[in-house]
Scaffold this active site. Sequence first.
Site, short mmCIF file in Angstrom:
data_model
loop_
_atom_site.label_atom_id
_atom_site.label_comp_id
_atom_site.label_asym_id
_atom_site.label_seq_id
_atom_site.Cartn_x
_atom_site.Cartn_y
_atom_site.Cartn_z
N ASP A 61 0.87 -1.18 0.00
CA ASP A 61 0.00 0.00 0.00
C ASP A 61 0.91 1.24 0.00
OD1 ASP A 61 -2.28 1.70 0.63
OD2 ASP A 61 -1.49 1.78 2.66
N ASP B 127 -0.28 5.11 0.92
CA ASP B 127 -0.56 6.13 1.93
C ASP B 127 -0.62 5.54 3.33
OD1 ASP B 127 -0.86 8.54 0.29
OD2 ASP B 127 -2.50 7.41 -0.62
N GLU C 94 -0.78 10.70 4.59
CA GLU C 94 -2.12 11.20 4.92
C GLU C 94 -2.00 12.43 5.82
OE1 GLU C 94 -4.49 10.28 3.28
OE2 GLU C 94 -4.70 8.13 3.05
N GLY D 15 -9.32 10.50 -2.47
CA GLY D 15 -9.39 11.93 -2.14
C GLY D 15 -10.69 12.58 -2.58
N HIS E 135 -9.70 18.84 -5.92
CA HIS E 135 -8.81 17.68 -5.82
C HIS E 135 -7.54 17.92 -6.63
CE1 HIS E 135 -7.70 13.35 -6.71
NE2 HIS E 135 -7.74 13.36 -5.39
N PRO F 40 -0.74 9.69 -10.41
CA PRO F 40 0.33 10.69 -10.31
C PRO F 40 0.79 10.93 -8.87
CG PRO F 40 -1.49 11.51 -11.65
CD PRO F 40 -1.97 10.25 -11.02
C1 XBP Z 1 -5.29 6.13 0.77
C2 XBP Z 1 -6.36 6.95 0.22
C3 XBP Z 1 -6.05 7.97 -0.77
C4 XBP Z 1 -5.44 9.26 -0.25
C5 XBP Z 1 -5.78 10.40 -1.17
O1 XBP Z 1 -4.80 5.29 -0.21
O2 XBP Z 1 -7.51 6.75 0.56
O3 XBP Z 1 -7.27 8.27 -1.36
O4 XBP Z 1 -5.89 9.62 1.01
O5 XBP Z 1 -5.33 10.12 -2.42
P1 XBP Z 1 -3.88 3.96 0.14
P2 XBP Z 1 -5.98 10.71 -3.75
O6 XBP Z 1 -3.78 3.83 1.63
O7 XBP Z 1 -4.64 2.83 -0.49
O8 XBP Z 1 -2.54 4.21 -0.50
O9 XBP Z 1 -6.36 12.12 -3.47
O10 XBP Z 1 -4.85 10.58 -4.73
O11 XBP Z 1 -7.18 9.85 -4.03
MG MG Z 2 -2.98 3.15 3.41
#
Ligand code: XBP
Ligand code: MG
Length: 253
Positions: free
Chosen positions: A10, A12, A19, A54, A83, A128
């Site tokens: 994963d 984030d 985050e 997001g 966004h 991206p």
């Molecule tokens: C975590 C998410 C993501 C980010 C925001 O993703 O929920 O949506 O918070 O990213 P993961 P975007 O833990 O699966 O990596 O704004 O690019 O959607």
């Molecule tokens: Mg995550």
Amino acid sequence: MDELKAIIFDVDGTLAETERDGHRVAFNRAFSDVGLDWNWSNSLYGELLAVSGGKERLRYYLERDRPDFDPPGSLDDWIVAVHKRKNHYYQELLAAGAIPPRPGVKRLIQEARDRGIRLAIATTSALPNAMAVLEQILDPSWFEVVAAGDVVPEKKPAPDIYHYALEQLQLTARDCVAIEDSCQGLAAARAAGLKPIITVNDYTRNQDFAGALLVLNHLGEPDRPFEVRWGAADGATYLDVDLLRRLHRASVG
Ligand code: XBP
Ligand code: MG
């Protein structure tokens, strides 16, 4: 016997605190750009993380906390525009080096590469944004597959992104281990047949991780031992390929 062939990470919250120190901060800057004094504090953002993605998270916030908000033009267009601004600031924060990798991430990935274990990404974040993380704190060329964002219909906790990553790797769930930080990530991996290792953070430390192989406070370094929150680490103090192989072997039987 099923040997461990790949690790699927994963992004984030797992590779880095993107985050807390990235998406959240960048959303606040985007709100200010469009003339709104909204501030997503750490604790509010922790609640909003219940929704993955997001754009989806922003929509959830509007419905939950700003029911009277009247966007200029269509709501869908407004969400996409905010966004996009958020992503600009997010990538700027990464480029400025404001978001380092979490403990053990680089070490484990380097060891896996040296030992011929394939690497992939499965994230709900937009491509991206995921690429910006890999470029700034790791190296995108190390990952054979980067499965991200809107390439699948349903975001985590749905298993779609893991199914997609496995398909691209041409491997089965039994060949792989996932590394995740959240209960949504765990649910997605489990529903695709993978048993994940969890590396918690401030947002996720109290979540339910039933079905994980091991739950840690971070992946650990030789001079910075992890704490085991759940499961057996065989006396290890950091997650390396040997421990991963043992956990994987025990899980596939
Ligand atoms: C975590 C998410 C993501 C980010 C925001 O993703 O929920 O949506 O918070 O990213 P993961 P975007 O833990 O699966 O990596 O704004 O690019 O959607
Ligand atoms: Mg995550």
